[in-house]
Motif scaffolding. Structure first.
Motif, mmCIF file in Angstrom:
data_model
loop_
_atom_site.group_PDB
_atom_site.id
_atom_site.type_symbol
_atom_site.label_atom_id
_atom_site.label_comp_id
_atom_site.label_asym_id
_atom_site.label_seq_id
_atom_site.Cartn_x
_atom_site.Cartn_y
_atom_site.Cartn_z
ATOM 1 N N ASN A 59 17.809 32.578 -28.870
ATOM 2 C CA ASN A 59 17.024 31.769 -28.964
ATOM 3 C C ASN A 59 16.083 32.534 -27.136
ATOM 4 O O ASN A 59 15.241 32.715 -27.677
ATOM 5 C CB ASN A 59 16.976 31.036 -29.165
ATOM 6 C CG ASN A 59 16.731 30.452 -30.978
ATOM 7 O OD1 ASN A 59 16.416 31.076 -31.270
ATOM 8 N ND2 ASN A 59 16.688 29.152 -30.402
ATOM 9 N N PRO A 60 17.229 32.773 -26.589
ATOM 10 C CA PRO A 60 17.257 33.431 -25.552
ATOM 11 C C PRO A 60 16.550 33.767 -24.966
ATOM 12 O O PRO A 60 15.317 34.561 -24.173
ATOM 13 C CB PRO A 60 18.318 33.013 -24.586
ATOM 14 C CG PRO A 60 19.267 32.320 -25.619
ATOM 15 C CD PRO A 60 18.351 32.594 -27.008
ATOM 16 N N LEU A 61 16.996 35.086 -25.899
ATOM 17 C CA LEU A 61 16.317 36.726 -25.914
ATOM 18 C C LEU A 61 14.757 37.068 -26.590
ATOM 19 O O LEU A 61 13.470 37.179 -26.016
ATOM 20 C CB LEU A 61 17.006 37.740 -26.667
ATOM 21 C CG LEU A 61 18.530 38.213 -26.404
ATOM 22 C CD1 LEU A 61 18.931 38.662 -27.500
ATOM 23 C CD2 LEU A 61 18.018 38.618 -25.346
ATOM 24 N N LEU A 62 14.600 35.880 -27.403
ATOM 25 C CA LEU A 62 12.871 35.378 -28.145
ATOM 26 C C LEU A 62 12.061 34.988 -27.276
ATOM 27 O O LEU A 62 10.945 36.037 -26.630
ATOM 28 C CB LEU A 62 12.687 35.040 -29.024
ATOM 29 C CG LEU A 62 14.004 35.936 -30.545
ATOM 30 C CD1 LEU A 62 13.674 34.837 -31.409
ATOM 31 C CD2 LEU A 62 13.481 37.239 -30.607
ATOM 32 N N LEU A 63 12.808 33.830 -25.967
ATOM 33 C CA LEU A 63 11.444 33.453 -25.328
ATOM 34 C C LEU A 63 11.285 34.618 -24.416
ATOM 35 O O LEU A 63 10.470 34.364 -23.675
ATOM 36 C CB LEU A 63 12.226 32.342 -24.905
ATOM 37 C CG LEU A 63 12.383 31.026 -25.998
ATOM 38 C CD1 LEU A 63 13.154 29.935 -25.739
ATOM 39 C CD2 LEU A 63 10.831 30.002 -25.509
ATOM 40 N N THR A 64 12.308 34.815 -23.740
ATOM 41 C CA THR A 64 11.940 36.406 -22.945
ATOM 42 C C THR A 64 11.362 37.631 -22.640
ATOM 43 O O THR A 64 10.228 37.248 -22.052
ATOM 44 C CB THR A 64 13.712 36.992 -22.278
ATOM 45 O OG1 THR A 64 14.634 35.317 -21.381
ATOM 46 C CG2 THR A 64 13.197 37.615 -20.655
ATOM 47 N N HIS A 65 11.380 37.863 -24.379
ATOM 48 C CA HIS A 65 10.709 38.987 -24.090
ATOM 49 C C HIS A 65 9.367 38.115 -24.656
ATOM 50 O O HIS A 65 8.271 38.944 -24.845
ATOM 51 C CB HIS A 65 11.037 39.380 -25.815
ATOM 52 C CG HIS A 65 10.697 40.371 -26.280
ATOM 53 N ND1 HIS A 65 10.031 41.994 -25.324
ATOM 54 C CD2 HIS A 65 9.350 40.770 -27.170
ATOM 55 C CE1 HIS A 65 9.571 42.578 -25.883
ATOM 56 N NE2 HIS A 65 8.818 42.128 -27.018
ATOM 57 N N LEU A 66 9.342 36.849 -25.648
ATOM 58 C CA LEU A 66 7.737 37.057 -25.983
ATOM 59 C C LEU A 66 7.021 36.547 -24.210
ATOM 60 O O LEU A 66 5.425 36.831 -24.988
ATOM 61 C CB LEU A 66 7.943 36.085 -26.684
ATOM 62 C CG LEU A 66 8.090 36.177 -28.255
ATOM 63 C CD1 LEU A 66 8.713 34.592 -28.653
ATOM 64 C CD2 LEU A 66 6.891 36.941 -28.682
ATOM 65 N N GLY A 67 7.376 36.078 -23.537
ATOM 66 C CA GLY A 67 6.890 35.864 -22.260
ATOM 67 C C GLY A 67 5.818 34.254 -21.923
ATOM 68 O O GLY A 67 6.554 33.434 -23.526
#
Length: 247
Positions: A239-247
């Motif tokens: 989840n943190p990786l997705l939030l970071t990438h999606l911006g």
């Protein structure tokens, strides 16, 4: 083609589509939806042949599956979205990045099979098995590839596999068996996050890692001590990786 979907989050927020694995429904994204929906309009959908989506007779093609997603955007009256997909959903994401780039901001692709046609006979055999014996004939083996033995909270995912229409599962196997997305990787222009795991026996990491060098600007993450359905088993990492990438 009518795709079943569930939309969560603010109606005026940026849209993020979630594309599931072969044999799973939009419900597999439960560990992500509430987190992402604080910031985005999250649309989790069932591929054709899965869940509550339509189940036309197969075989299907990756063009069919990708075209369904573009049609869903049109139905939602959404000009552009971001896309998160795992496994089959990851292959669909690679197709969208190559064939519908103007409709998407960015992609997060987890354990994506870029050239499943390399194992075309395996996919044909699995399609034949499921048509003859049902998805219950492949459920235990699938769960063994999707999760490490120490992860035991698999009952909901088992039920998704058992409930998947036999024809839908088999026809999506046939779609994968005719798909090679490698030739178009260099033409992808959207930002791409690639995620693989060190314990994935479905889509081994050695087939995903090279994609990062072939997709311009792609960012690669390798998750340790995880298997294929890493979104479900390791949401604290994903989840943190997705939030970071999606911006």
């Amino acid at each position: 083609m009518r795709l079943n979907y569930e939309a969560t989050g603010p109606a005026d927020a940026p849209v993020v589509l979630l594309g599931a694995s072969l044999g799973a429904t939009q419900a597999m994204w439960a560990p992500q939806v509430d987190v992402l929906a604080k910031r985005y309009r999250v649309v989790a959908f069932d591929h054709r042949g899965h869940g509550k989506s339509d189940v036309p007779l197969g075989p299907y093609s990756i063009d069919d599956l990708g075209g369904d997603v573009v049609e869903l955007l049109d139905t939602l009256e959404v000009d552009q979205a971001s896309y998160v997909g795992i496994s089959l959903g990851g292959a669909v994401g690679l197709w969208l990045a190559q064939n519908a780039a103007e409709r998407f901001h960015r992609f997060a692709l987890l354990c994506p099979p870029a050239n499943p046609a390399e194992n075309a006979q395996m996919w044909a055999d699995r399609a034949a098995q499921v048509r003859a014996e049902g998805t219950q004939s492949i459920t235990d083996a699938t769960l063994g590839r999707w999760f490490l033995p120490e992860f035991t909270e698999v009952a909901p995912v088992r039920q998704m596999l058992l409930d998947t229409p036999d024809e839908g599962y088999a026809a999506c196997c046939e779609a994968l068996g005719s798909t090679n997305l490698l030739p178009g990787l260099a033409d992808i222009t959207a930002p791409v996050l690639l995620i693989t795991t060190d314990g994935d026996t479905s889509i081994p990491p050695e087939t995903v890692v090279p994609l990062a060098a072939q997709i311009p600007g792609a960012h690669l993450e390798i998750i340790e001590n995880a298997a294929h359905l890493v979104t479900y088993s390791h949401p604290d990492v994903i989840n943190p990786l997705l939030l970071t990438h999606l911006g």
